[in-house]
Motif scaffolding. Structure first.
Motif, short mmCIF file in Angstrom:
data_model
loop_
_atom_site.label_atom_id
_atom_site.label_comp_id
_atom_site.label_asym_id
_atom_site.label_seq_id
_atom_site.Cartn_x
_atom_site.Cartn_y
_atom_site.Cartn_z
N ASN A 1 86.08 33.33 -67.91
CA ASN A 1 86.88 34.54 -68.14
C ASN A 1 86.00 35.68 -68.65
N ALA A 2 85.01 35.35 -69.47
CA ALA A 2 84.08 36.38 -69.96
C ALA A 2 83.27 36.97 -68.79
N TYR A 3 82.91 36.15 -67.81
CA TYR A 3 82.17 36.66 -66.65
C TYR A 3 83.05 37.59 -65.81
N PHE A 4 84.32 37.23 -65.67
CA PHE A 4 85.26 38.09 -64.95
C PHE A 4 85.41 39.42 -65.68
N ASP A 5 85.54 39.37 -67.01
CA ASP A 5 85.66 40.60 -67.80
C ASP A 5 84.41 41.46 -67.67
N ALA A 6 83.25 40.82 -67.72
CA ALA A 6 81.98 41.56 -67.62
C ALA A 6 81.84 42.24 -66.26
N LEU A 7 82.22 41.54 -65.20
CA LEU A 7 82.12 42.14 -63.86
C LEU A 7 83.13 43.28 -63.71
N THR B 1 87.06 47.76 -54.85
CA THR B 1 86.58 48.47 -53.67
C THR B 1 85.72 49.66 -54.06
N ARG B 2 84.81 50.00 -53.16
CA ARG B 2 84.01 51.22 -53.26
C ARG B 2 83.41 51.50 -51.89
N ASP B 3 83.61 52.71 -51.40
CA ASP B 3 83.00 53.17 -50.15
C ASP B 3 83.25 52.21 -48.98
N GLY B 4 84.44 51.62 -48.92
CA GLY B 4 84.77 50.74 -47.81
C GLY B 4 84.33 49.29 -47.99
N ARG C 1 73.84 41.82 -55.73
CA ARG C 1 72.71 41.59 -56.63
C ARG C 1 72.73 42.56 -57.81
N GLU C 2 73.05 43.83 -57.54
CA GLU C 2 73.13 44.83 -58.60
C GLU C 2 74.25 44.49 -59.59
N ALA C 3 75.41 44.12 -59.07
CA ALA C 3 76.56 43.81 -59.93
C ALA C 3 76.31 42.58 -60.79
N THR C 4 75.76 41.53 -60.19
CA THR C 4 75.53 40.32 -60.97
C THR C 4 74.44 40.52 -62.00
N ALA C 5 73.40 41.28 -61.67
CA ALA C 5 72.34 41.56 -62.65
C ALA C 5 72.89 42.36 -63.82
N GLY C 6 73.87 43.22 -63.57
CA GLY C 6 74.44 44.04 -64.62
C GLY C 6 75.53 43.35 -65.41
N ALA C 7 76.15 42.32 -64.86
CA ALA C 7 77.31 41.71 -65.52
C ALA C 7 77.05 40.31 -66.08
N PHE C 8 76.11 39.58 -65.52
CA PHE C 8 75.91 38.20 -65.94
C PHE C 8 74.66 38.08 -66.81
N PRO C 9 74.62 37.07 -67.68
CA PRO C 9 73.45 36.89 -68.55
C PRO C 9 72.23 36.42 -67.74
N PRO C 10 71.04 36.64 -68.28
CA PRO C 10 69.82 36.20 -67.58
C PRO C 10 69.85 34.69 -67.32
N ALA D 1 83.92 49.15 -63.28
CA ALA D 1 84.51 50.39 -63.80
C ALA D 1 83.43 51.43 -64.09
N GLY D 2 82.28 50.98 -64.53
CA GLY D 2 81.18 51.89 -64.85
C GLY D 2 80.32 52.30 -63.68
#
Length: 171
Positions: A107-113, A138-141, A55-64, A118-119
């Motif tokens: 492709n833009a959604y893949f780039d945004a995610l 990956t992050r923390d398993g 939920r955090e990743a999609t809210a930060g990477a995808f448009p409303p 990375a951030g």
């Protein structure tokens, strides 16, 4: 079959594809050297964390305006490096991503995610584009992935690290 999937053309094939994705996530996440006697978070806590990360990743990477359609979670047994069950489980959670503007922007959604990962401390593991619209990090398993199916529909998934169902080894 749920009310959400009833009547959809190709649903059994889609569910097979998602199960294959969960198995792929599990196989690449691995549990082999996870000190199997240590205490862990519970499976329910791991599932909540995996879902919240999506939920955090999609809210930060995808448009409303997008929505996430949850699919049934896929618990899998963890094994050690010799392939023997450890008694721990990992869980794959997967969502369809609905309501995004045209599939030509995938492709833009893949780039945004990828940029969002990375951030936020995620390490990109796989980027199979353009041959296959698939990325994971990956992050923390945890292992999060984004895939476009043959119809360009996006699915985002996250697999948990190996955990004890109740946080402690069974006796």
């Amino acid at each position: 079959m749920t009310a959400a999937t009833r009547g959809r053309k190709g649903t059994p094939k889609t569910l097979s594809w998602l199960l294959a994705l969960a198995v792929l996530l599990a196989a690449t996440a691995g549990c082999g050297d996870n000190h199997p006697m240590n205490l862990t978070i519970t499976l329910a806590e791991a599932q909540t964390a995996a879902t919240n990360q999506i939920r955090e990743a999609t809210a930060g990477a995808f448009p409303p305006g997008f929505t996430l359609e949850e699919l049934p979670p896929q618990p899998l047994n963890c094994t050690d490096s010799a392939g023997k069950p450890t008694g721990q489980l990992l869980l794959g959670v997967t969502f369809w991503v609905n309501g995004l503007p045209t599939t030509q922007n995938n492709n833009a959604y893949f780039d945004a995610l990828t940029a969002w990962w990375a951030g936020h401390g995620w390490t990109l593991s796989t980027d199979s584009r353009p041959a296959d619209m698939f990325i994971n990090a990956t992050r923390d398993g945890y292992l999060m992935s984004l895939r476009a199916n043959i119809n360009q529909r996006l699915a985002i998934g996250n697999s948990t690290p190996c955990v004890w169902r109740n946080g402690t080894p069974s006796t």
